[in-house]
Scaffold this motif. Sequence first.
Motif, PDB file in Angstrom:
ATOM      1  N   UNK A  67       0.783  -1.229   0.000  1.00  0.00           N
ATOM      2  CA  UNK A  67       0.000   0.000   0.000  1.00  0.00           C
ATOM      3  C   UNK A  67       0.813   1.276   0.000  1.00  0.00           C
ATOM      4  N   UNK A  68       2.049   1.235   0.509  1.00  0.00           N
ATOM      5  CA  UNK A  68       2.859   2.439   0.522  1.00  0.00           C
ATOM      6  C   UNK A  68       2.246   3.525   1.393  1.00  0.00           C
ATOM      7  N   UNK A  69       1.960   4.673   0.800  1.00  0.00           N
ATOM      8  CA  UNK A  69       1.354   5.782   1.535  1.00  0.00           C
ATOM      9  C   UNK A  69      -0.150   5.606   1.727  1.00  0.00           C
ATOM     10  N   UNK A  70      -0.657   4.472   1.318  1.00  0.00           N
ATOM     11  CA  UNK A  70      -2.028   4.060   1.634  1.00  0.00           C
ATOM     12  C   UNK A  70      -1.922   3.066   2.776  1.00  0.00           C
ATOM     13  N   UNK A  71      -2.515   3.384   3.911  1.00  0.00           N
ATOM     14  CA  UNK A  71      -2.335   2.557   5.103  1.00  0.00           C
ATOM     15  C   UNK A  71      -3.603   2.621   5.954  1.00  0.00           C
ATOM     16  N   UNK A  72      -4.215   1.475   6.169  1.00  0.00           N
ATOM     17  CA  UNK A  72      -5.419   1.382   6.987  1.00  0.00           C
ATOM     18  C   UNK A  72      -5.114   0.670   8.291  1.00  0.00           C
ATOM     19  N   UNK A  73      -5.374   1.340   9.388  1.00  0.00           N
ATOM     20  CA  UNK A  73      -5.315   0.707  10.695  1.00  0.00           C
ATOM     21  C   UNK A  73      -6.752   0.443  11.152  1.00  0.00           C
ATOM     22  N   UNK A  74      -6.895  -0.043  12.373  1.00  0.00           N
ATOM     23  CA  UNK A  74      -8.240  -0.312  12.889  1.00  0.00           C
ATOM     24  C   UNK A  74      -8.375   0.254  14.293  1.00  0.00           C
ATOM     25  N   UNK A  75      -9.527   0.875  14.531  1.00  0.00           N
ATOM     26  CA  UNK A  75      -9.815   1.400  15.858  1.00  0.00           C
ATOM     27  C   UNK A  75     -10.059   0.245  16.822  1.00  0.00           C
ATOM     28  N   UNK A  87     -12.657  -0.692  18.194  1.00  0.00           N
ATOM     29  CA  UNK A  87     -13.882  -1.436  17.896  1.00  0.00           C
ATOM     30  C   UNK A  87     -13.841  -2.110  16.526  1.00  0.00           C
ATOM     31  N   UNK A  88     -12.693  -2.040  15.844  1.00  0.00           N
ATOM     32  CA  UNK A  88     -12.537  -2.679  14.542  1.00  0.00           C
ATOM     33  C   UNK A  88     -12.817  -1.791  13.351  1.00  0.00           C
ATOM     34  N   UNK A  89     -13.262  -0.555  13.571  1.00  0.00           N
ATOM     35  CA  UNK A  89     -13.539   0.358  12.467  1.00  0.00           C
ATOM     36  C   UNK A  89     -12.261   0.630  11.677  1.00  0.00           C
ATOM     37  N   UNK A  90     -12.288   0.471  10.344  1.00  0.00           N
ATOM     38  CA  UNK A  90     -11.095   0.773   9.551  1.00  0.00           C
ATOM     39  C   UNK A  90     -10.804   2.271   9.559  1.00  0.00           C
ATOM     40  N   UNK A  91      -9.542   2.612   9.788  1.00  0.00           N
ATOM     41  CA  UNK A  91      -9.112   4.009   9.873  1.00  0.00           C
ATOM     42  C   UNK A  91      -7.983   4.222   8.879  1.00  0.00           C
ATOM     43  N   UNK A  92      -8.218   5.064   7.885  1.00  0.00           N
ATOM     44  CA  UNK A  92      -7.178   5.360   6.897  1.00  0.00           C
ATOM     45  C   UNK A  92      -6.258   6.442   7.447  1.00  0.00           C
ATOM     46  N   UNK A 118      -6.922   8.266   1.194  1.00  0.00           N
ATOM     47  CA  UNK A 118      -8.206   7.583   1.370  1.00  0.00           C
ATOM     48  C   UNK A 118      -9.265   7.917   0.331  1.00  0.00           C
ATOM     49  N   UNK A 119      -9.208   9.063  -0.338  1.00  0.00           N
ATOM     50  CA  UNK A 119     -10.326   9.481  -1.177  1.00  0.00           C
ATOM     51  C   UNK A 119     -10.118   9.145  -2.651  1.00  0.00           C
ATOM     52  N   UNK A 120     -11.230   8.933  -3.346  1.00  0.00           N
ATOM     53  CA  UNK A 120     -11.253   8.801  -4.803  1.00  0.00           C
ATOM     54  C   UNK A 120     -12.459   9.568  -5.320  1.00  0.00           C
ATOM     55  N   UNK A 121     -12.415   9.932  -6.600  1.00  0.00           N
ATOM     56  CA  UNK A 121     -13.523  10.701  -7.137  1.00  0.00           C
ATOM     57  C   UNK A 121     -13.615  10.641  -8.641  1.00  0.00           C
ATOM     58  N   UNK A 165     -15.087   1.338   1.766  1.00  0.00           N
ATOM     59  CA  UNK A 165     -15.848   0.864   2.925  1.00  0.00           C
ATOM     60  C   UNK A 165     -14.963   0.155   3.946  1.00  0.00           C
ATOM     61  N   UNK A 166     -13.976  -0.604   3.487  1.00  0.00           N
ATOM     62  CA  UNK A 166     -13.087  -1.328   4.389  1.00  0.00           C
ATOM     63  C   UNK A 166     -11.713  -0.674   4.487  1.00  0.00           C
ATOM     64  N   UNK A 167     -11.619   0.566   4.027  1.00  0.00           N
ATOM     65  CA  UNK A 167     -10.347   1.266   4.045  1.00  0.00           C
ATOM     66  C   UNK A 167      -9.625   1.132   2.714  1.00  0.00           C
ATOM     67  N   UNK A 168      -8.826   2.135   2.390  1.00  0.00           N
ATOM     68  CA  UNK A 168      -8.163   2.152   1.084  1.00  0.00           C
ATOM     69  C   UNK A 168      -7.149   1.027   0.923  1.00  0.00           C
ATOM     70  N   UNK A 169      -6.572   0.577   2.025  1.00  0.00           N
ATOM     71  CA  UNK A 169      -5.584  -0.499   1.912  1.00  0.00           C
ATOM     72  C   UNK A 169      -6.229  -1.810   1.481  1.00  0.00           C
ATOM     73  N   UNK A 170      -7.531  -1.930   1.668  1.00  0.00           N
ATOM     74  CA  UNK A 170      -8.239  -3.123   1.195  1.00  0.00           C
ATOM     75  C   UNK A 170      -8.062  -3.286  -0.308  1.00  0.00           C
ATOM     76  N   UNK A 171      -8.121  -2.169  -1.046  1.00  0.00           N
ATOM     77  CA  UNK A 171      -7.907  -2.252  -2.486  1.00  0.00           C
ATOM     78  C   UNK A 171      -6.477  -2.666  -2.796  1.00  0.00           C
TER      79      UNK A 171
END
Length: 464
Positions: free
Chosen positions: A54-62, A64-69, A73-76, A224-230
Amino acid sequence: MGQPIESACRPESACAEPVDVAIIGAGFAGLTAARALVNAGLRVTVLEARDRVGGRIHTRHAQDGTPIDVGGQWVGPGQDKVLALAEELGVETFTSFEEGENLCLHNGRLMRFTGLLPPHEPAALAEVEATFQALDTLAQTVDAEAPWTSPDAAALDSESFDAWIIRTATSDEARFWMRFLARSVLASEARELSLLHVLFYIKAAGGLAALISMGGGAQERRFSLGAQHLAERLADTVRPHLRLDTPVAALAQDGNGVTITTATGDMVRARHAIVTLPPALAARLRYSPPLPGTRDHLAQRMPMGACIKVQCLYPTPFWREEGLSGMAISEDGPVSLIYDNSPAGGTPGILVAFIEGDEAKEWTARTPAERQTAITRSLARLFGPRAADMREYIELSWLEEEYARGGYAGVMVPGAWTSLGATLRQPTGRIHWAGTETASRWPGYMDGAIRSGERAAAEILAAR
């Protein structure tokens, strides 16, 4: 490419089986290039210093398990490559929350507003809008493929963005918004940036509105599951070729190929190499023979931006109850920009706050506790006392991240584009350059990284 690859391994070192292409970095650029080359039948290895992709794309988890980028994180709209990849790999996105009024703290005054700009005095607001328009219009004259060939490129590149701001805008409000643009988009101060680089960045995104907007712009959607999921799903397509925890120390090339030496002394022999690191970090590797002077000087003139990204978690997004979108802008520091970063379901409530530019350089030297205290104070001033009652605090200073040393991306200082820009994507013998900084469309974003990986892979396939 029909000749066997000679082994360049020392007898005392560990050496992997020779490959056609060795790729340094398992971010979106490296993974995209690897996938294209593997699909073309080439032998590939991807060497990644981190213990993750992922490099500079990195998802951690809170907690409670919530994915935190904690990274990008954004795309458009217009980011066709990353959106197509997400659709292909079945990675879900959702629309960023932006309902309600925004906040702006400027000159000690807290304003609620809708749209992009707060209710300044009519004359000042007119100049702000005119300055934005002048910048956007000037950006359309730039050739994003080769900025150094643009009309008046030398003049545009010799001036800092701040010098242009001072020359163009007279009101405090217009100058504030232009300097805020530099920090929020490029994580840099306006005085550090070549005007030509700012114009290139705008043009490469398709215009200023696309670059800074949520709905219809670069911040429209999240994963939905954080950018690192991709990134993980993309990595799954080349997983047998991936080596994590493998920092590269040196590259030595000759007429037949490239020998890559890792930090532990292992060696990989390849016909070609792709380096996807930001130029400032790529220059820290050892090269034999040394890189051409122009390539090394380019890296010296492409420093990383400075950003600390902070996530503040609450039981609910209480600001929505008060008719607020969660988006806020502040000149009071250390935080400059805030968004509602809650998951698609709405809970927990999350505010993401950015410390950028000079403030990031100052606050990265403070302790996490000092940063949390200052950020809590800033949020409470903007959103009221409930903002001080956070249940979890997550931060990452990208200046301290060992294999990034800044964010969001490398930027060009005045003079760099016109004197050295032509070397940005130009291969150095058998070493090819990728990474989001090398993209001519959406540089600094996941989409740009993907495009750069496709380009580097195409260069190698064309050389077969």
